[in-house]
Design an enzyme around this catalytic site. Structure first.
Site, short mmCIF file in Angstrom:
data_model
loop_
_atom_site.label_atom_id
_atom_site.label_comp_id
_atom_site.label_asym_id
_atom_site.label_seq_id
_atom_site.Cartn_x
_atom_site.Cartn_y
_atom_site.Cartn_z
N SER A 13 -2.13 2.51 -10.87
CA SER A 13 -2.81 3.62 -10.68
C SER A 13 -1.96 4.74 -10.61
CB SER A 13 -3.13 3.35 -8.94
OG SER A 13 -1.59 3.24 -8.32
N GLY A 14 -0.91 4.75 -11.05
CA GLY A 14 0.17 5.89 -11.47
C GLY A 14 0.94 6.09 -10.17
N GLY A 15 0.83 5.15 -9.04
CA GLY A 15 1.76 4.88 -7.96
C GLY A 15 2.91 4.02 -8.04
N SER A 18 2.16 -0.31 -8.11
CA SER A 18 1.85 -0.82 -9.35
C SER A 18 2.65 -0.60 -10.37
CB SER A 18 0.43 -0.30 -9.65
OG SER A 18 0.41 1.14 -9.85
N CYS A 105 -14.24 -1.04 -3.49
CA CYS A 105 -13.31 -0.89 -4.76
C CYS A 105 -12.68 -2.14 -5.08
CB CYS A 105 -12.56 0.00 -4.68
SG CYS A 105 -11.75 0.61 -6.09
N CYS A 196 -9.94 8.43 -2.39
CA CYS A 196 -9.62 8.79 -3.70
C CYS A 196 -10.43 9.96 -4.12
CB CYS A 196 -9.37 7.86 -4.70
SG CYS A 196 -10.85 7.03 -5.23
#
EC number: 2.8.1.13
Length: 371
Positions: A13-15, A18, A105, A196
């Site tokens: 996710s870019g976090g 993850s 999701c 989001c």
């Protein structure tokens, strides 16, 4: 020569969670493929999507993949995300509900569509940065402060053996420390708290998709109109602020939203206490006969679970009686079932039942109708 333990598609996710998941799996000897699902449209504004789903987040995820030394793909899920997540979210508010898109999701995209994509790429597993622990075919709570099993009740049972949660047994400070050790640029990245695809004010987002029709605020006890609401879709069960009743002596909460009549029903706090509920689209991660006589029920992500009993189960629905009245049992939110730390399943709340003043929990016979 190092023999791979298997091929894993890591949803990045870019976090930080993850990112560390990808690094840990690579270090453990798995063949890792990093992937990010693209949700944002071509004509997006800079503030269209929150940090977890933005183009900037994709850039961060790609940087992490380069550092870890794994391939990275940006997968196009724009149409699917609109159809399965955003449209139902808007429709839920139009129907007087308060939906939680993260459940959809995870259920319909990450552990359905993405898992199918993983199989096409020859992967044995899909890994995410959820704080969840998997043991065999069962899911358990992770770090109590960050546990995310609440959002995974809709997971298909057959998908569980193919799910991996590398940080599930860790606490958040430990995850950040590992990110620092690997030199990952996401180590100090703040968490995304918002939905989001809703940047900023939810009311503004809904106003762009639903026509607001002012209507009456109706008092539950007297039946009288005591004010005017700005549009039924802007209100949720249990809401106290924003009712415009400051000029009166009444302390009122939203008890029910009725889009059919364009009414918002308000009443005293006690009217928002319920000791049961009906749920729809129920998904069980155990066989119905394996459900314990008394289980734990959680009706909000940030609330503690309470003891409950299943009174009816069948035709995709469930009726649950709660041992303690719960505040703001809200249509559209999730009812999630546990036995201790083990996730048993859940469903979407259809409607609350039984006013909190009459729990009727003790001695209530259990009639478990399945099929």
């Amino acid at each position: 020569m190092l023999v791979s333990k298997g091929r894993v598609l890591v949803a990045m996710s870019g976090g930080v969670d993850s990112s560390v998941s990808a690094a840990l799996l690579k270090a453990q000897g798995y063949e890792v493929i990093g992937a990010m699902m693209r949700f944002w449209p071509d004509n997006k504004k800079d503030d269209c999507f929150e940090t977890c789903c933005s183009p900037d987040a994709a850039y961060e995820a790609r940087r992490v993949a380069d550092i870890v030394g794994v391939p990275f793909y940006l997968l196009d899920y724009r149409e699917e995300f609109q159809e399965k997540i955003i449209d139902p979210f808007i429709a839920g508010y139009a129907a007087g509900e308060t939906p939680n898109p993260c459940v959809n999701c995870n259920t319909r995209v990450k552990f359905d569509s993405l898992l199918k994509k993983a199989r096409m790429l020859g992967c044995d597993f899909v890994a995410t940065g959820h704080y969840v622990i998997r043991e065999g075919n069962a899911l358990f709570r992770g770090d109590p402060k960050k546990d995310q099993t609440y959002f995974l009740w809709g997971t298909p049972k057959e998908a569980i053996p193919h799910m991996m949660f590398p940080v599930g047994h860790l606490e958040k400070p430990q995850v950040r420390a590992i990110a620092e050790q690997y030199g990952l640029p996401t180590a100090k990245k703040p968490e995304s708290q918002n939905i989001c695809f809703v940047q900023g004010d939810l009311k503004e987002f809904l106003s762009n998709h639903l026509t607001a029709r002012p209507g009456p605020l109706v008092d539950l006890e007297t039946g009288e109109v005591i004010g005017e609401h700005a549009g039924a879709q802007f209100y949720t069960v249990g809401q106290k602020k924003g009712l415009g009743l400051f000029k009166t002596h009444l302390e009122r909460y939203v008890v029910r939203v009725n889009p059919a009549t364009n009414e918002v029903i308000v009443g005293p706090r006690e009217a928002c206490l319920w000791s049961g509920l009906e749920a729809r689209e129920v998904n069980l991660l155990v066989e119905p006969e394996e459900l314990p006589e008394t289980l734990e029920v959680q009706v909000r992500y940030r609330t503690k679970p309470v003891l409950g009993k299943v009174e009816r189960l069948g035709d995709g629905g469930m009726t649950v009686r709660l041992a303690e009245p719960q505040f703001a049992v809200t249509p559209g939110q999730s009812m999630v079932l546990y036995q201790g730390d083990r996730l048993l399943g859940g469903g979407f709340i259809q409607r609350p039942l039984y006013n909190g003043l009459e729990t009727g929990f003790r001695g209530t016979p259990r009639t478990l109708v399945t099929g």
